[in-house]
Write a protein that holds these residues in place. Structure first.
Motif, mmCIF file in Angstrom:
data_model
loop_
_atom_site.group_PDB
_atom_site.id
_atom_site.type_symbol
_atom_site.label_atom_id
_atom_site.label_comp_id
_atom_site.label_asym_id
_atom_site.label_seq_id
_atom_site.Cartn_x
_atom_site.Cartn_y
_atom_site.Cartn_z
ATOM 1 N N UNK A 31 0.862 -1.186 0.000
ATOM 2 C CA UNK A 31 0.000 0.000 0.000
ATOM 3 C C UNK A 31 0.896 1.233 0.000
ATOM 4 N N UNK A 32 0.478 2.286 -0.696
ATOM 5 C CA UNK A 32 1.310 3.471 -0.852
ATOM 6 C C UNK A 32 0.669 4.714 -0.265
ATOM 7 N N UNK A 33 1.496 5.520 0.370
ATOM 8 C CA UNK A 33 1.176 6.898 0.707
ATOM 9 C C UNK A 33 2.277 7.739 0.077
ATOM 10 N N UNK A 34 1.890 8.770 -0.658
ATOM 11 C CA UNK A 34 2.871 9.658 -1.281
ATOM 12 C C UNK A 34 2.654 11.080 -0.768
ATOM 13 N N UNK A 35 3.773 11.724 -0.478
ATOM 14 C CA UNK A 35 3.745 13.114 -0.051
ATOM 15 C C UNK A 35 4.793 13.875 -0.845
#
Length: 125
Positions: free
Chosen positions: A93-97
């Motif tokens: 799962x990805x979170x991008x900032x």
């Protein structure tokens, strides 16, 4: 449980990346290290398959990426999207900032990470 292979050939490069992190990555690492977010331990510059991700939390298979300026060129966007699709196909799962977002609004970044962890905690209990 699906096993994500560790590519030993990326170990030296991973260490190099740790020593040449962006300012945003350093700031976020200061928040994530040693259980700084809800007591969970993250890895930094973690080799997964043939890629190195900025931050990784194994129980949720959560990848956190901090995208600096070069990530916004058309070519790099395509490469990042391709890389993310491959890793998501492995169950990650990805979170991008954006790097700027991490530097200027850390509280919102941490809230997003905590929200993701909270969703994980509620589904696993």
């Amino acid at each position: 449980m699906f096993y994500i292979p560790y590519n030993i050939n990326l170990k030296a490069f991973s260490r190099k990346l740790r020593n040449h992190s962006t300012y945003g990555e350093v700031l976020l690492w200061m928040q994530l290290r040693a259980g700084g977010v809800r007591g969970y331990t993250f890895n930094r510059q973690k080799p997964l398959s043939n890629y190195i991700v900025d931050f990784y939390w194994k129980p949720l298979k959560l990848v956190i990426e901090v995208d600096g300026g070069y990530h916004f060129t058309p070519e790099q966007r395509v490469m990042d999207q391709h890389r993310q699709q491959i890793l998501e196909s492995m169950g990650l799962h990805f979170l991008r900032f954006r790097d700027e977002e991490v530097r200027k609004d850390m509280s919102t970044v941490i809230k997003a990470i905590e929200s993701c962890i909270e969703a994980f905690e509620t589904t696993c209990q």
